[in-house]
Design a protein around this motif. Structure first.
Motif, short mmCIF file in Angstrom:
data_model
loop_
_atom_site.label_atom_id
_atom_site.label_comp_id
_atom_site.label_asym_id
_atom_site.label_seq_id
_atom_site.Cartn_x
_atom_site.Cartn_y
_atom_site.Cartn_z
N TYR A 134 158.59 -40.93 39.02
CA TYR A 134 159.99 -40.74 39.00
C TYR A 134 160.03 -39.26 37.84
O TYR A 134 160.88 -38.30 38.22
N ASP A 135 159.67 -39.77 36.79
CA ASP A 135 159.73 -38.50 35.79
C ASP A 135 159.25 -37.22 36.08
O ASP A 135 159.57 -36.11 36.04
N THR A 136 158.03 -37.22 36.87
CA THR A 136 157.42 -36.21 37.68
C THR A 136 158.49 -35.28 38.57
O THR A 136 158.54 -34.21 38.57
N PHE A 137 159.14 -36.26 39.28
CA PHE A 137 160.07 -35.66 40.36
C PHE A 137 161.40 -35.02 39.50
O PHE A 137 161.72 -33.89 39.88
N VAL A 138 161.73 -35.54 38.54
CA VAL A 138 162.96 -35.24 37.66
C VAL A 138 162.54 -33.95 36.82
O VAL A 138 163.27 -32.88 36.96
N SER A 139 161.32 -34.02 36.33
CA SER A 139 160.98 -32.67 35.69
C SER A 139 160.75 -31.48 36.57
O SER A 139 161.11 -30.49 36.25
N ALA A 140 160.05 -31.70 37.63
CA ALA A 140 160.04 -30.67 38.80
C ALA A 140 161.25 -30.22 39.08
O ALA A 140 161.60 -28.87 39.41
N ARG A 141 162.37 -31.00 39.46
CA ARG A 141 163.78 -30.65 39.94
C ARG A 141 164.49 -29.85 38.70
O ARG A 141 164.88 -28.74 38.95
N LEU A 142 164.15 -30.24 37.28
CA LEU A 142 164.63 -29.50 36.25
C LEU A 142 164.11 -28.09 36.08
O LEU A 142 164.77 -27.36 35.64
N GLU A 143 162.86 -27.75 36.70
CA GLU A 143 162.26 -26.69 36.52
C GLU A 143 162.61 -25.80 37.67
O GLU A 143 162.32 -24.71 37.90
N GLY A 144 163.52 -26.18 38.58
CA GLY A 144 163.89 -25.56 39.82
C GLY A 144 163.31 -25.53 41.01
O GLY A 144 163.52 -24.91 42.02
N LYS A 145 162.22 -26.54 41.11
CA LYS A 145 161.37 -26.84 42.13
C LYS A 145 162.26 -27.34 43.29
O LYS A 145 163.17 -28.15 43.09
N PRO A 146 162.22 -27.10 44.39
CA PRO A 146 162.91 -27.71 45.67
C PRO A 146 162.64 -29.18 45.86
O PRO A 146 161.33 -29.20 45.42
N VAL A 147 163.31 -29.75 46.33
CA VAL A 147 163.11 -31.25 46.61
C VAL A 147 162.09 -31.69 47.24
O VAL A 147 161.12 -32.31 46.89
N PRO A 148 161.45 -31.02 48.30
CA PRO A 148 160.23 -31.50 49.05
C PRO A 148 158.98 -31.08 48.05
O PRO A 148 158.13 -31.89 48.08
N ILE A 149 159.15 -29.93 47.40
CA ILE A 149 157.98 -29.85 46.41
C ILE A 149 157.84 -30.88 45.08
O ILE A 149 156.98 -31.31 45.00
N ALA A 150 159.16 -31.28 44.77
CA ALA A 150 159.22 -32.16 43.71
C ALA A 150 158.64 -33.68 44.32
O ALA A 150 158.22 -34.34 43.40
N ARG A 151 159.00 -33.87 45.51
CA ARG A 151 158.43 -35.30 45.94
C ARG A 151 157.04 -35.17 46.16
O ARG A 151 156.45 -36.05 45.94
N GLU A 152 156.53 -34.20 46.59
CA GLU A 152 155.00 -34.01 46.88
C GLU A 152 154.25 -34.23 45.56
O GLU A 152 153.52 -35.11 45.41
N LEU A 153 154.92 -33.68 44.49
CA LEU A 153 154.36 -33.59 43.02
C LEU A 153 154.36 -34.94 42.53
O LEU A 153 153.51 -35.57 42.03
N ALA A 154 155.61 -35.79 42.83
CA ALA A 154 155.89 -37.28 42.50
C ALA A 154 154.74 -38.13 43.00
O ALA A 154 154.24 -39.08 42.61
N MET A 155 154.72 -37.85 44.66
CA MET A 155 153.69 -38.84 45.31
C MET A 155 152.32 -38.62 44.81
O MET A 155 151.69 -39.36 44.81
N ARG A 156 152.02 -37.32 44.46
CA ARG A 156 150.34 -37.16 43.80
C ARG A 156 150.33 -37.90 42.59
O ARG A 156 149.31 -38.65 42.34
N THR A 157 151.50 -37.96 41.77
CA THR A 157 151.43 -38.84 40.60
C THR A 157 151.38 -40.17 40.91
O THR A 157 150.39 -40.90 40.33
N LEU A 158 152.01 -40.72 41.87
CA LEU A 158 152.17 -42.23 42.31
C LEU A 158 150.90 -42.59 42.66
O LEU A 158 150.33 -43.63 42.46
#
Length: 148
Positions: free
Chosen positions: A43-67
């Motif tokens: 969740y923190d990975t997703f939020v950080s990615a979104r705050l950095e301006g990454k689009p939702v699909p990329i933020a989700r992918e990064l979060a899933m990699r963390t998960l």
């Protein structure tokens, strides 16, 4: 770490991870603390990615990699694949999942998996094919012993 941007429910990560751990028979499937910690990290990975301006699909992918880090392939997955790909003439498909679970608990199979240090990232190793060959031989011997 909640903000006023579009975010998936944090519970999504817990539900997904719990399902993944159960479906693939990972030992952490009943470890509530592990699931909560890993889900919070995703969740923190997703939020950080979104705050950095990454689009939702990329933020989700990064979060899933963390998960799912280190949880890509389980011992069960390896055993099931050996049975499914090599012993399909000897076992009906509906028996394969339960038989793979049964094999997980057998000492000769566990010893092979331990010797090759099978973990969630095992497919990246050069010892994959030799381990599969050894597992196939051992599982074939077990089936022969059962008269199948």
């Amino acid at each position: 770490m909640k903000h006023n941007i579009e975010l998936p429910e944090a519970d999504f990560f817990q539900v997904y991870l719990r399902g993944h751990l159960v479906d693939h028979h990972f030992p952490q499937r009943n470890n509530k603390r592990f699931i909560e910690t890993r889900s919070d990290d995703a969740y923190d990975t997703f939020v950080s990615a979104r705050l950095e301006g990454k689009p939702v699909p990329i933020a989700r992918e990064l979060a899933m990699r963390t998960l799912l880090a280190g949880l890509y392939v389980s011992r069960y997955d390896i055993i099931y694949n050996v049975v499914e790909e090599n012993l399909w003439l000897r076992l009906p498909p509906e028996y394969m999942p339960d038989f793979a679970v049964h094999l997980l608990g057998l000492q000769p199979v566990s010893e092979i998996l331990d010797r090759y240090e099978v973990n969630g990232d095992f497919l990246d190793r050069e010892t994959y094919q030799p381990m599969l060959t050894e597992l196939l031989g051992t599982i074939t011997e077990i089936l022969d012993g059962y008269g199948l």
